[in-house]
Design an enzyme around this catalytic site. Structure first.
Site, mmCIF file in Angstrom:
data_model
loop_
_atom_site.group_PDB
_atom_site.id
_atom_site.type_symbol
_atom_site.label_atom_id
_atom_site.label_comp_id
_atom_site.label_asym_id
_atom_site.label_seq_id
_atom_site.Cartn_x
_atom_site.Cartn_y
_atom_site.Cartn_z
ATOM 1 N N THR A 93 0.708 -1.283 0.037
ATOM 2 C CA THR A 93 -0.008 0.069 0.162
ATOM 3 C C THR A 93 0.808 1.145 -0.024
ATOM 4 O O THR A 93 0.448 2.466 -0.005
ATOM 5 C CB THR A 93 -0.990 0.035 1.096
ATOM 6 O OG1 THR A 93 -0.219 -0.139 2.377
ATOM 7 C CG2 THR A 93 -1.899 -1.228 1.098
ATOM 8 N N CYS A 141 17.360 4.868 -4.815
ATOM 9 C CA CYS A 141 16.738 5.420 -6.192
ATOM 10 C C CYS A 141 17.876 6.256 -6.863
ATOM 11 O O CYS A 141 18.035 6.225 -8.097
ATOM 12 C CB CYS A 141 15.595 6.174 -5.710
ATOM 13 S SG CYS A 141 15.649 7.343 -4.225
ATOM 14 N N GLY A 186 10.334 10.483 -2.968
ATOM 15 C CA GLY A 186 11.230 9.618 -2.318
ATOM 16 C C GLY A 186 11.043 9.285 -1.088
ATOM 17 O O GLY A 186 11.659 8.369 -0.228
ATOM 18 N N LYS A 227 25.275 6.524 0.318
ATOM 19 C CA LYS A 227 24.778 5.458 -0.421
ATOM 20 C C LYS A 227 25.311 5.407 -1.849
ATOM 21 O O LYS A 227 25.683 4.471 -2.555
ATOM 22 C CB LYS A 227 23.290 5.592 -0.438
ATOM 23 C CG LYS A 227 22.573 5.066 0.876
ATOM 24 C CD LYS A 227 21.140 5.299 0.724
ATOM 25 C CE LYS A 227 20.469 4.814 2.259
ATOM 26 N NZ LYS A 227 19.149 5.171 2.211
ATOM 27 N N HIS A 270 13.765 12.025 -10.030
ATOM 28 C CA HIS A 270 14.789 12.436 -9.405
ATOM 29 C C HIS A 270 15.749 12.829 -10.769
ATOM 30 O O HIS A 270 15.906 12.080 -11.723
ATOM 31 C CB HIS A 270 15.732 11.345 -8.738
ATOM 32 C CG HIS A 270 15.222 10.924 -7.597
ATOM 33 N ND1 HIS A 270 14.163 11.599 -6.686
ATOM 34 C CD2 HIS A 270 15.474 9.966 -6.459
ATOM 35 C CE1 HIS A 270 13.894 11.246 -5.678
ATOM 36 N NE2 HIS A 270 14.762 10.129 -5.278
ATOM 37 N N ASN A 311 11.592 8.221 -10.033
ATOM 38 C CA ASN A 311 12.318 7.576 -8.624
ATOM 39 C C ASN A 311 11.650 6.361 -8.188
ATOM 40 O O ASN A 311 11.981 5.286 -7.429
ATOM 41 C CB ASN A 311 12.608 8.498 -7.528
ATOM 42 C CG ASN A 311 11.398 9.261 -7.257
ATOM 43 O OD1 ASN A 311 10.720 9.801 -8.168
ATOM 44 N ND2 ASN A 311 10.761 9.453 -6.137
#
Lengths: 339, 339
Positions: B11, B128, B159, B212, B241, B314
């Protein structure tokens, strides 16, 4: 010596702030003339409690004018500046037209004040995205020698004037209500969107806005060896240009040294405490004259690099404030020379 | 072999698109189970014309499940993935929790499909902002060896999930009507603003989101020598993005070579004609699976560099699409192995 002042383009986004700044900063003029194109002639503008009628920008308008501050499109400046100078005025010009002319000093008062002495009647104020970047780079350059700059901009819509901000609001409202918006000022709807083009193609796939950041930076810093790789992007923000900057220096700088250089430099406010969520943002810099620097950190990709984030009100230090500061510098220098 | 499928977090902003993608791409499952936390249990979701009730994510839920696609916060994944694997399922996980675990392959199917064969039950899908960058860098790396990347991101509010997009709309509406907006999801109001912080401080002044982009890039490209200097910024855009990327390669690449490499690479669409105002923008990439590349040009600041602009949805390639593609890759490999 600079007692009578003329403002060209006083009703534009930047001109309005020049007027404000003249009052706020108590610029020492005796008489103020407002000049504009036919469309605005006859309009009245309140300045320091008096009402001034806008007169026509045309040959003859600068007789008995000592100093001009002009915020106009390039073509207007190209046309009027020569006769303004001929009629005896010194022109502080915010357009792009004269900036790279070798006879025209391109001035940021904090960075290269001495270059102003060589003027031949026209003094140029740099492009908004260049000004804030160079204010930030200058102290690093002096201490460690800037070799290379990689910069990505996040530029506000007011850089395109009052119409730009209006279009941001209108296109955003349209997007919120699911309507399509036909853009006028920008290439595409800017509400909730990004446009990676400011200006037209200029050279090797770079836009005119991007190449300004290359050439103007070298001219202001007086160093043709400074290399700049710019990417200029329009973002859905009304006021305040932001820049993600990576600078490589000849001499290595630690993060602590870079922060101290920023802190000690005129015109820079450091806002840099990531743990406490403190960094410059457009919303906090609107209406302020400084260049705000934060997210200062070592380049972790090699090279003697410092990465940082730089925000400034594009209508103020990026335009009006710098022009008024140039005018103040002229007044100061002429007062000093008269002693 | 992968006939029974479970979705965790169906969801959420990404989970919804995973469900869409499974249908659009005709993923060959026989039975589908939807799992979520207590809050969502009992809700019904329409999938391929049938109504599926959401069941509780808890030990025992993965018995008789072959394959799991999970879009959850890190802590949820940390807790459920081990028992899902123990109960016999293979988990394709979109959270950040497992990505840097040396026993977990971190997969972009276009880039490092072979690494999937080493999985021990968990396969991670990258962050992402990393995914779209690495899809774009991969063909250049193969041809010329990526040495260094300087990247500034322009990241959409989605995001941060459905709440992020809601907050963008609400804070924008507040700004348009002159009201103050108390932020919940982001650190500050994001409407008409930029926030140069995504995640918390992680290392040497870089945020977790930025790091990341360093570590995941090296792991996916299988090259610990790739240097990355990232700046991650939240912008008032709902979906898509964008990234301003400067890449330095071992072997020099011309702009023409780089463009051809992008064009020939899987998963990349080149939109690159500045003279005709053609370049990727968030508004054009929403709802599409590819990574879009434009503004391809030579680095004019020295080094063997190519600068480009990269946009991707993204929620799709940055999340849902990549996860579903990993699942498809598993199915294909197991079919090939069975022959």
């Amino acid at each position: 010596m600079y007692e009578t002042l003329a403002l060209v383009g006083a009703t534009g986004a930047v001109g309005r702030i020049v007027l404000q700044q003249l009052q706020e900063r108590k610029f020492p003029y005796k008489r103020l003339k407002l000049l504009a194109s036919e469309r605005s002639v006859g309009k009245e503008v309140r300045v320091n409690g008096e009402s001034i009628k806008i007169e026509l920008l045309a040959p003859g308008a600068f007789k008995n004018i000592d100093l001009v501050i002009a915020s106009t499109p390039d073509e207007i400046s190209r046309d009027f500046a020569p006769y303004a100078v001929e009629e005896g005025a010194v022109v502080v010009d915010e357009s792009g037209y004269w900036r790279m002319d070798p006879t025209v000093p391109l001035i940021i008062p904090e960075v290269n004040p001495d270059a102003i002495d060589n003027h031949k009647g026209i003094i140029a104020s740099p492009n908004c995205s260049t000004t804030q970047m160079v204010v930030a780079l200058a102290p690093l350059h002096q201490a460690a020698g800037v070799k290379r700059v990689v910069v990505s901009t996040y530029q506000a819509t007011s850089g395109a004037g009052l119409a730009g901000t209006e279009e941001l609001n209108d296109s955003t409202r349209s997007a919120l209500t699911g309507k399509t918006y036909p853009p006028k000022t920008f290439q595409y709807p800017i509400g909730f969107n990004l446009i990676p083009q400011i200006g037209s193609e200029k050279q090797d796939g770079y836009t005119s806005e991007e190449m300004k950041m290359v050439y103007e930076t070298r001219k202001i810093m007086g160093d043709e060896n400074i290399q700049v790789c710019p990417t200029a992007v329009r973002v859905p923000v009304a006021i305040g240009h932001s820049e993600s900057i990576l600078v490589e220096t000849e001499k290595p700088l630690t993060t602590i040294e870079a922060r101290r250089l920023f802190e000690d430099a005129p015109g820079i406010t450091v806002v840099d405490d990531l743990d406490n969520q403190q960094y410059p943002m457009p919303r906090d810099c609107e209406g302020k004259d400084d260049v705000f620097v934060g997210r200062i950190r070592r380049d972790i990709s090699g090279g003697n690099g410092i990465a940082f984030w730089c925000v400034s009100d594009n209508l103020r230090k990026g335009a009006a404030t710098n022009a008024v500061q140039i005018a103040e510098l002229l007044v100061k220098r002429s007062a000093a020379a008269a002693k």
